[in-house]
Enzyme design. Structure first.
Site, PDB file in Angstrom:
ATOM      1  N   ILE A 162       0.862  -1.177   0.000  1.00 35.33           N
ATOM      2  CA  ILE A 162       0.000   0.000   0.000  1.00 35.33           C
ATOM      3  C   ILE A 162       0.899   1.227   0.000  1.00 35.33           C
ATOM      4  CG2 ILE A 162      -2.012  -1.076   1.077  1.00 35.33           C
ATOM      5  CD1 ILE A 162      -1.217   0.002   3.728  1.00 35.33           C
ATOM      6  N   ASP A 163       0.356   2.351  -0.439  1.00 39.71           N
ATOM      7  CA  ASP A 163       1.160   3.565  -0.586  1.00 39.71           C
ATOM      8  C   ASP A 163       1.757   4.020   0.745  1.00 39.71           C
ATOM      9  OD1 ASP A 163       0.407   3.615  -3.243  1.00 39.71           O
ATOM     10  OD2 ASP A 163      -1.230   5.030  -2.911  1.00 39.71           O
ATOM     11  N   LYS A 164       2.833   4.761   0.643  1.00 37.67           N
ATOM     12  CA  LYS A 164       3.513   5.299   1.819  1.00 37.67           C
ATOM     13  C   LYS A 164       2.555   6.060   2.730  1.00 37.67           C
ATOM     14  CE  LYS A 164       6.969   8.811   3.067  1.00 37.67           C
ATOM     15  NZ  LYS A 164       7.967   9.776   2.549  1.00 37.67           N
ATOM     16  N   ARG A 265      -7.439   6.119  -5.604  1.00 39.55           N
ATOM     17  CA  ARG A 265      -7.186   7.546  -5.796  1.00 39.55           C
ATOM     18  C   ARG A 265      -7.483   7.963  -7.238  1.00 39.55           C
ATOM     19  NH1 ARG A 265      -1.167   7.927  -3.554  1.00 39.55           N
ATOM     20  NH2 ARG A 265      -1.494  10.187  -3.832  1.00 39.55           N
TER      21      ARG A 265
END
Length: 352
Positions: A162-164, A265
Site C-alpha cells: 500500500i502507498d507510503k 485515488r
C-alpha cells in the site's frame, strides 16, 4: 544510486510495464557545459547507451529535467537537474534487518498481519534504501529463525503493498506455502479488502462500481490515470458505497476487486471526487464549497489535521494458507482521519 554504466539495460524500459518508477541516476549539469541536445548529452554520460534507447526513455517519461517531462531535442544548460527513472526495482541488494516498531495485529506460523502507519514505506528502493516496513519485518522474523534469508523467503514474505501515505492492514507470508497461497489469491482477486476514504463532493448515488483501466499518465509519468476504454493500463475495478455525507465531502467505503497502483485515488478522481488532501490527484485544494474566508480557513485546518490523502485500508480477508478457512481482520480508523471526519461532522451540524 547506480553507476552510470549500470543504467544502459534499464533506460529503454517500455511504457507499459511494472507500475512504479525507481530513480536510477541523478545529476546536475556542470557550469561550463555547452548547450547540447538532451539525448546526445545522456548518450555521452551513460556508458554503452544508444541514442535510440535514450530517446525512447525520454519519450516514455523516464527522464525529467528540472522535474518536468521534456523532449529529446531540449538543449541542456548549466544548472539543469536531470533524473533518469526505471520501472525495475533494485535487484540483488540485501534487505538489512532493522529494529523498527511494527504494529502486529495477528501472527501465527504462516502469516503476519500488520497495521501500517502513515509515512512508512513498504519496501526498499533507491529513494528509500532502509527504514521500511520490510526492514522491520526482516528483523522480526530473524529473531524467530536466525537462518532465514531471501533465498528461503523472497522479500521476507511481501505479497502486496500500500502507498507510503496510506495507512492500514497488510498481510505478509512467513513460509513458502503462505507465499504461494497468498500470491494466488491476490492474482485471482479473491482477497477481500475494504478501504475507508474521505472524498471531495457529494456523490449522486449511494454506491456504484468503477470499471476503468488504470495505467501511467500519458504525459506526467509519475502519475496514473483512468482509461475507461481500456486502451491503456491494466484492468481495474473498484466498488464503492457512501457511509456518511457532509455536503462538501463524503465518507465512503471502497472495495478493491483488483489492486493497481493508486487505484482508489485514480478512480475517485475519474468520478470527479478526488480524495481529500490528495496532492497528486487534485484533492489538496478546495474542490467543493464556497470561496468565503471562513470556509477556506476551515478547510485549511482540516488539511493540517490530516496532512495526507484520507485513505485507510480498514479490513482484509482471505483463506488461511494452512487451515484453508476464511479469516478476516479489521482495524480502527487512525486518529488523523477520525479527527478529520469529526471536524466535517461538526461543521455540517453547526451549519444546519
Amino acid at each position: 544510486m547506480k553507476k552510470e554504466s549500470e543504467i544502459t539495460n534499464e533506460i529503454d524500459d517500455t511504457a507499459e510495464g511494472p507500475e512504479e518508477l525507481y530513480e536510477r541516476m541523478s545529476l546536475v549539469v556542470d557550469k561550463g557545459q555547452e548547450p547540447l541536445r538532451l539525448d546526445k548529452f545522456l548518450v555521452s554520460r551513460v556508458e554503452n547507451a544508444s541514442r535510440n534507447k535514450v530517446q525512447k526513455a525520454i519519450e516514455n517519461g523516464r527522464v525529467l529535467v528540472n522535474n518536468k517531462n521534456i523532449t529529446a531535442n531540449y538543449r541542456i544548460k548549466p544548472g539543469d537537474e536531470i533524473i533518469v527513472y526505471s520501472d525495475k526495482e533494485v535487484q540483488g541488494e540485501e534487505i538489512i534487518p532493522q529494529n523498527i516498531p511494527l504494529n502486529i495485529v495477528h501472527e501465527d506460523d504462516e502469516i503476519l498481519i500488520i497495521n501500517k502507519p502513515v509515512g512508512l514505506v513498504v519496501h526498499p528502493a533507491c529513494g528509500n534504501p532502509s527504514g521500511t516496513l520490510i526492514n522491520g519485518v526482516a528483523f522480526h522474523l530473524l529473531q524467530q529463525n536466525s537462518t532465514l534469508n531471501e533465498d528461503v523467503l523472497p522479500r521476507f514474505g511481501l505479497v502486496h503493498r500500500i502507498d507510503k501515505n496510506t495507512s492500514g492492514l497488510m498481510v505478509l507470508a512467513k513460509t513458502e506455502r503462505a507465499v504461494t497461497s497468498l500470491a494466488k489469491q491476490f492474482f485471482d482477486h479473491t482477497v477481500k479488502r475494504h478501504y475507508v476514504a474521505v472524498a471531495w463532493g457529494d456523490f449522486k448515488e449511494e454506491g456504484g462500481t468503477v470499471v476503468a483501466h488504470v495505467g501511467r499518465h500519458q504525459r506526467l509519468r509519475k502519475l496514473f490515470d483512468a482509461y475507461p476504454e481500456g486502451d491503456h493500463g491494466k484492468e481495474a475495478i473498484t466498488h464503492y458505497k457512501v457511509l456518511e455525507r457532509f455536503g462538501y465531502v463524503t465518507l465512503i467505503q471502497c472495495e478493491l476487486e483488483t489492486g493497481r497502483t493508486h487505484q482508489i485515488r485514480v478512480h475517485m478522481k475519474y468520478l470527479g471526487h478526488p480524495l481529500f488532501n490528495d496532492e497528486l490527484y487534485g484533492g489538496d485544494k478546495i474542490v467543493k464549497g464556497t470561496v468565503f474566508t471562513k470556509y477556506r480557513q476551515f478547510v485549511e485546518n482540516c488539511f493540517a489535521v490530516c496532512p495526507r490523502h484520507a485513505l485507510h485500508a480498514r479490513t482484509i480477508g482471505f483463506i488461511h494458507p494452512a487451515t484453508q478457512k476464511e479469516i478476516f481482520f479489521e482495524s480502527e480508523i487512525p486518529s488523523d482521519m477520525s479527527q478529520l471526519i469529526e471536524k466535517w461532522r461538526g461543521y455540517v451540524k453547526n451549519r444546519v
